[in-house]
Design a protein around this motif. Structure first.
Motif, PDB file in Angstrom:
ATOM      1  N   LEU A 157      39.444  42.910  45.129  1.00 42.98           N
ATOM      2  CA  LEU A 157      39.786  42.378  46.815  1.00 42.98           C
ATOM      3  C   LEU A 157      41.313  42.255  46.866  1.00 42.98           C
ATOM      4  O   LEU A 157      41.784  42.296  47.831  1.00 42.98           O
ATOM      5  N   ALA A 158      41.848  41.632  45.716  1.00 43.38           N
ATOM      6  CA  ALA A 158      43.173  41.183  45.896  1.00 43.38           C
ATOM      7  C   ALA A 158      44.210  42.503  45.944  1.00 43.38           C
ATOM      8  O   ALA A 158      45.154  42.461  47.043  1.00 43.38           O
ATOM      9  N   LYS A 159      43.943  43.309  45.482  1.00 46.69           N
ATOM     10  CA  LYS A 159      44.633  44.746  45.465  1.00 46.69           C
ATOM     11  C   LYS A 159      44.553  45.292  46.795  1.00 46.69           C
ATOM     12  O   LYS A 159      45.504  45.771  47.409  1.00 46.69           O
ATOM     13  N   SER A 160      43.295  45.384  47.184  1.00 43.96           N
ATOM     14  CA  SER A 160      42.881  46.279  48.596  1.00 43.96           C
ATOM     15  C   SER A 160      43.626  45.304  49.764  1.00 43.96           C
ATOM     16  O   SER A 160      44.199  45.889  50.646  1.00 43.96           O
ATOM     17  N   ILE A 161      43.514  43.858  49.739  1.00 49.46           N
ATOM     18  CA  ILE A 161      44.100  43.038  50.833  1.00 49.46           C
ATOM     19  C   ILE A 161      45.752  43.191  50.785  1.00 49.46           C
ATOM     20  O   ILE A 161      46.159  43.521  51.961  1.00 49.46           O
ATOM     21  N   THR A 162      46.358  43.283  49.570  1.00 48.39           N
ATOM     22  CA  THR A 162      47.750  43.499  49.585  1.00 48.39           C
ATOM     23  C   THR A 162      48.156  44.955  49.915  1.00 48.39           C
ATOM     24  O   THR A 162      49.333  45.004  50.707  1.00 48.39           O
ATOM     25  N   ALA A 163      47.299  45.880  49.583  1.00 51.42           N
ATOM     26  CA  ALA A 163      47.757  47.268  49.868  1.00 51.42           C
ATOM     27  C   ALA A 163      47.549  47.446  51.186  1.00 51.42           C
ATOM     28  O   ALA A 163      48.316  48.159  51.808  1.00 51.42           O
ATOM     29  N   SER A 164      46.669  46.838  52.077  1.00 48.49           N
ATOM     30  CA  SER A 164      46.487  47.057  53.416  1.00 48.49           C
ATOM     31  C   SER A 164      47.702  46.554  54.131  1.00 48.49           C
ATOM     32  O   SER A 164      48.130  47.017  55.329  1.00 48.49           O
ATOM     33  N   ILE A 165      48.334  45.335  53.735  1.00 50.56           N
ATOM     34  CA  ILE A 165      49.345  44.957  54.169  1.00 50.56           C
ATOM     35  C   ILE A 165      50.589  45.664  54.174  1.00 50.56           C
ATOM     36  O   ILE A 165      51.257  45.940  55.000  1.00 50.56           O
ATOM     37  N   ILE A 166      50.771  46.198  52.847  1.00 53.38           N
ATOM     38  CA  ILE A 166      51.844  47.069  52.494  1.00 53.38           C
ATOM     39  C   ILE A 166      51.834  48.264  53.429  1.00 53.38           C
ATOM     40  O   ILE A 166      52.798  48.477  53.864  1.00 53.38           O
TER      41      ILE A 166
END
Length: 278
Positions: free
Chosen positions: A151-160
């Protein structure tokens, strides 16, 4: 009218995937549905999210987003065939999936003799991902290890992705985060009830992780204004499951927040770098 459209967009982006993630997590916890059906439903939900945002691809695929759509559609079907295989076999297939996806995405420029140094990012992603997944057991001490770190990777990737000018993919990753968030919420609510720690299905996690890997390969290959530093910090988050041996000793209700806090160590600088590059 615009307000009405924004509500519809919010429902499609967030609330529908969240509700579906909660539903799938609940079905898995209660064992009311066969495990292979959960895997198929989770993979199909991720593919459906992509199709809702990017449209149904023509056959044969023309653009890169069409190719990614077909790969995401194939993932739940592959999951059915490798359900009984060893973790090593599943990791190998995930790596092969990343390699095939990347090779397909760069087929045209490569055949035209064009080489882009940015391609080192997706290639590095595939092999760092494979090396990490191969070293961390599928069933870990904490049931939050894989859901929270994914979940952390997905959220960060969405913002990036959004800050890097890849709006469509950023929205897809946002919806994927809602789906995984709903699934993770059910794991947390199960832990609240006490009793034995709920274990997540390795195949469900494999399906989510494989889809996220494909989307990260797409992001690293095509984002027009991608912050390399921010992206590398996302990839460093692949190592978060290595903290399981320490964090799984904490009280069960503290564990998801501990993993999330550790993820922020890489996530916040990644977002700040992307903002600086915006």
């Amino acid at each position: 009218m615009s307000g009405h459209m924004s509500v519809n967009t919010l429902i499609m982006l967030f609330f529908m995937p969240l509700a579906f993630g909660i539903g799938l997590g609940s079905a898995e916890r209660r064992a009311s549905v066969a495990s292979w059906l959960i895997v198929l439903a989770m993979g199909s939900a991720i593919a459906a999210i992509y199709l809702l945002h990017e449209g149904f691809p023509p056959f044969p695929a023309i653009s890169s987003k069409h190719k990614v759509a077909y790969v995401l559609i194939a993932i739940p079907l592959l999951g059915l065939f490798i359900d009984k295989q060893t973790p090593v076999c599943r990791t190998a297939l995930q790596t092969l999936l990343g390699v095939v996806t990347f090779s397909w995405l760069i087929q045209r420029p490569l055949s035209a003799g064009q080489i882009d140094w940015q391609w080192l990012l997706p290639v590095g992603t595939i092999f760092v991902w494979a090396a990490t997944v191969a070293k961390v057991p599928e069933v870990t001490g904490s049931s939050f290890t894989w859901p929270v770190t994914t979940l952390a990777k997905s959220i960060t990737a969405s913002i990036i992705a959004l800050l890097g000018g890849f709006i469509g993919l950023g929205q897809v990753l946002l919806s994927l985060s809602a789906l995984v968030g709903g699934y993770t919420l059910v794991v947390f609510l199960s832990a609240l009830k006490g009793g034995p720690q709920p274990q997540v299905s390795p195949m469900t996690i494999w399906t989510i992780q494989s889809s996220l890997l494909v989307l990260l390969v797409q992001l690293a290959t095509f984002a027009t204004n991608l912050s390399t530093g921010a992206y590398l910090l996302i990839i460093s988050m692949v190592a978060l499951p290595f903290a399981d041996s320490k964090l799984s000793r904490l009280p069960i209700l503290v564990q998801p927040f501990a993993f999330a806090g550790l993820a922020l160590v890489a996530g916040i600088p990644a977002i700040l770098l992307a903002l600086r590059n915006f």
